[in-house]
Design a protein around this motif. Structure first.
Motif, PDB file in Angstrom:
ATOM      1  N   ASP A  29       0.852  -1.194   0.000  1.00 17.81           N
ATOM      2  CA  ASP A  29       0.000   0.000   0.000  1.00 17.81           C
ATOM      3  C   ASP A  29       0.887   1.242   0.000  1.00 17.81           C
ATOM      4  O   ASP A  29       1.688   1.439   0.915  1.00 17.81           O
ATOM      5  CB  ASP A  29      -0.904  -0.013   1.225  1.00 17.81           C
ATOM      6  CG  ASP A  29      -1.988   1.048   1.193  1.00 17.81           C
ATOM      7  OD1 ASP A  29      -1.922   1.975   0.342  1.00 17.81           O
ATOM      8  OD2 ASP A  29      -2.896   0.979   2.036  1.00 17.81           O
ATOM      9  N   LYS A  31      -0.240   4.374   0.071  1.00 14.82           N
ATOM     10  CA  LYS A  31      -0.880   5.547   0.664  1.00 14.82           C
ATOM     11  C   LYS A  31       0.077   6.146   1.688  1.00 14.82           C
ATOM     12  O   LYS A  31       0.573   5.457   2.582  1.00 14.82           O
ATOM     13  CB  LYS A  31      -2.200   5.170   1.330  1.00 14.82           C
ATOM     14  CG  LYS A  31      -2.932   6.367   1.884  1.00 14.82           C
ATOM     15  CD  LYS A  31      -4.272   5.987   2.447  1.00 14.82           C
ATOM     16  CE  LYS A  31      -4.989   7.230   2.937  1.00 14.82           C
ATOM     17  NZ  LYS A  31      -6.296   6.886   3.504  1.00 14.82           N
ATOM     18  N   GLY A  61      -5.877  -3.175  -4.675  1.00 17.68           N
ATOM     19  CA  GLY A  61      -5.031  -4.135  -3.970  1.00 17.68           C
ATOM     20  C   GLY A  61      -5.653  -5.519  -3.883  1.00 17.68           C
ATOM     21  O   GLY A  61      -5.007  -6.476  -3.484  1.00 17.68           O
ATOM     22  N   ARG A  96      -2.416   3.090  -6.146  1.00 18.38           N
ATOM     23  CA  ARG A  96      -2.227   2.993  -4.697  1.00 18.38           C
ATOM     24  C   ARG A  96      -1.462   1.745  -4.284  1.00 18.38           C
ATOM     25  O   ARG A  96      -0.718   1.758  -3.314  1.00 18.38           O
ATOM     26  CB  ARG A  96      -3.586   3.010  -4.002  1.00 18.38           C
ATOM     27  CG  ARG A  96      -3.432   2.887  -2.505  1.00 18.38           C
ATOM     28  CD  ARG A  96      -4.645   3.234  -1.743  1.00 18.38           C
ATOM     29  NE  ARG A  96      -4.447   2.893  -0.341  1.00 18.38           N
ATOM     30  CZ  ARG A  96      -5.382   3.008   0.567  1.00 18.38           C
ATOM     31  NH1 ARG A  96      -6.564   3.470   0.249  1.00 18.38           N
ATOM     32  NH2 ARG A  96      -5.127   2.664   1.805  1.00 18.38           N
ATOM     33  N   PHE A  97      -1.628   0.637  -5.019  1.00 18.93           N
ATOM     34  CA  PHE A  97      -0.993  -0.623  -4.645  1.00 18.93           C
ATOM     35  C   PHE A  97      -0.037  -1.092  -5.727  1.00 18.93           C
ATOM     36  O   PHE A  97      -0.317  -0.960  -6.923  1.00 18.93           O
ATOM     37  CB  PHE A  97      -2.047  -1.704  -4.395  1.00 18.93           C
ATOM     38  CG  PHE A  97      -2.933  -1.420  -3.213  1.00 18.93           C
ATOM     39  CD1 PHE A  97      -2.582  -1.851  -1.944  1.00 18.93           C
ATOM     40  CD2 PHE A  97      -4.097  -0.696  -3.372  1.00 18.93           C
ATOM     41  CE1 PHE A  97      -3.392  -1.569  -0.854  1.00 18.93           C
ATOM     42  CE2 PHE A  97      -4.916  -0.410  -2.295  1.00 18.93           C
ATOM     43  CZ  PHE A  97      -4.559  -0.851  -1.024  1.00 18.93           C
TER      44      PHE A  97
END
Length: 126
Positions: A29, A31, A61, A96-97
């Motif tokens: 991840d 983020k 994800g 994001r992933f």
């Protein structure tokens, strides 16, 4: 200051093991992370194993994984990984992933593992 330790986080991306088939690493991840790179370590190759490595990305994800476009990835990994070697793969994409994808073209096995190195936006890293 020469303090790299407090400015990076290391996450297991592919557990070190004797790999006998294609394998997908853990979803990393991103983020709250500014940058990400993967360090791949290989060991012994058995039965003329021909394995490669690339990166995949996803918005969730959980699904929708696609190979990272060449212009969004830096890599010194050859098409066929060599025994007892270290390779770097850098991710410059915006999903994001991200995860490592080990591919098998032929042969029996390779000992391999990988670590994701990320630079969190919030530092120092605990």
């Amino acid at each position: 200051m020469r303090d790299l330790y407090s400015n990076i986080a290391a996450i297991q991306a592919l557990a070190p093991a004797v790999q006998t088939a294609a394998a997908q690493g853990a979803a990393i991840d991103l983020k709250g992370a500014g940058r990400a790179a993967f360090v791949v370590n290989t060991g012994e190759i058995a039965g003329s194993g021909v394995f490669g490595v690339t990166l995949q990305e996803s918005d969730t994800g959980a699904s929708g994984w696609t190979n990272v476009a060449a212009e969004e990835m830096d890599s010194n990994a050859p098409a066929a990984l060599a025994a007892s070697s270290v390779y770097r793969l850098g991710y410059r994409g915006y999903k994001r992933f991200v995860r490592l994808s080990l591919t098998r073209a032929s042969g029996t096995s390779i000992a391999a593992g990988a670590t994701a190195i990320i630079v969190p936006d919030s530092r120092p890293v605990a």
